[in-house]
Design an enzyme around this catalytic site. Sequence first.
Site, mmCIF file in Angstrom:
data_model
loop_
_atom_site.group_PDB
_atom_site.id
_atom_site.type_symbol
_atom_site.label_atom_id
_atom_site.label_comp_id
_atom_site.label_asym_id
_atom_site.label_seq_id
_atom_site.Cartn_x
_atom_site.Cartn_y
_atom_site.Cartn_z
ATOM 1 N N GLY A 26 0.717 -1.215 0.160
ATOM 2 C CA GLY A 26 -0.081 0.094 -0.174
ATOM 3 C C GLY A 26 0.755 1.172 0.031
ATOM 4 O O GLY A 26 0.405 2.232 0.420
ATOM 5 N N LEU A 27 1.965 1.047 -0.451
ATOM 6 C CA LEU A 27 2.911 2.342 -0.446
ATOM 7 C C LEU A 27 3.189 2.629 -1.885
ATOM 8 O O LEU A 27 4.301 3.504 -2.205
ATOM 9 C CB LEU A 27 4.079 2.127 0.361
ATOM 10 N N GLY A 28 2.494 2.167 -2.704
ATOM 11 C CA GLY A 28 2.617 2.712 -4.251
ATOM 12 C C GLY A 28 3.695 1.920 -4.968
ATOM 13 O O GLY A 28 4.156 2.405 -5.807
ATOM 14 N N ALA B 120 2.942 1.399 -8.705
ATOM 15 C CA ALA B 120 3.348 2.750 -9.491
ATOM 16 C C ALA B 120 4.821 3.010 -9.507
ATOM 17 O O ALA B 120 5.334 3.434 -10.594
ATOM 18 C CB ALA B 120 2.742 3.897 -8.741
ATOM 19 N N ALA B 121 5.504 2.574 -8.499
ATOM 20 C CA ALA B 121 7.107 2.738 -8.618
ATOM 21 C C ALA B 121 7.516 2.063 -9.628
ATOM 22 O O ALA B 121 8.423 2.380 -10.339
ATOM 23 C CB ALA B 121 7.639 2.433 -7.335
ATOM 24 N N ASP C 229 -0.682 8.190 -7.548
ATOM 25 C CA ASP C 229 0.729 7.449 -7.387
ATOM 26 C C ASP C 229 1.769 7.685 -8.339
ATOM 27 O O ASP C 229 2.733 8.103 -7.842
ATOM 28 C CB ASP C 229 0.325 5.961 -7.225
#
Length: 337
Positions: A117-119, A122-123, A166
């Site tokens: 849940g910390l992206g 997307a990263a 994100d």
Amino acid sequence: MIVVKVPLKITLFGEYAVVFRKPAIAATLPVYMSFKVTPNNDGLLHIKSSTLLGKLYMVSIDRTSLKVINSYVEEAEVLKFLRYVLKALELCEAEIRPGSKKGLYIEMESPVPAGVGLGSSAAVSVATVSACLATYTSSTEVDRNLIARIAWRTEQEVQGAASPMDTYTITFGGLRYIEPSVPFAEEIKTQQKLPVLVGYVPKKATTAELVNDVKRKGAIVPEIFNAIMDTIGLIVNNAKQAILKNDLEMLGILMNMNHGLLEALNVVSVEHSMIVKALRAVGALGAKTSGAGGGGAFVALARSHFEIPMLSKVAEAFNAKIIASEIGSSGVMIAIS
Ligand code: MEV
């Protein structure tokens, strides 16, 4: 070799409503995933990571047939994750060199496992697009708007629905007010560093599953659902003003209200309910689930930086992992070595 460092991120306000074109506020964390990318001529994509899925994995995949040639972990698990890398490469090449399918060797390292849940998805998308653009242009001066746009498209195509929050935050870095309908990520300049604490617990469902469930349930009671989304949008705009005025008390109140609406959407896990209540009980001005929920990340606002170690201990007593007590680090960084 191209070296890309990408930050993870936290949503401070506005998750879910941002999927429905309301604004949101998100920030990068000083916690970076690293990608080392070397082009090769075999037409295969080779990926190696010892940390991203919590265990060593290596996979080689034919970019044309998508046939897995070699894999050191269960195939389905790898393919699920690899979809972001493959789609990001496909969209990047369609934009910059149509018809090309370069062979690449990618070594990824992550300080946290994927899907907390910390992206991280997307990263991965931002890093892959950045490495692809840098490879084809042989330059580190890559247009950030182009990176963010292709990475966002990657998330949309892989997940079915995704806001630009994100990918834009991770590309540009800092504390950002996201306008999804443009899309645009405006930097919010703070007077002082916000005393926040960011932690996570294991996440029990994927973001795509959670978003689809919220959409489905929302469609059963559309009037109320739309009112909740409008209210989250209002909270976000008030939070932006509170940040600009450095009004921590107001910011905490808004954080707690935003969390209440995430509870209303039923995306807050039992662990998060307990952690958030405990943090508030020992003095946090605000605390909320961050991101898609179902476990995952949470954020708390302290009265001052001095209280962060005490809040960390309280969250750790609930088996949470603390990942940062600072937000707003730099966005994606690209180097050629
Ligand atoms: C994901 O970090 C947060 C959600 O708002 C989904 C999105 O913005 O795409 C739930």
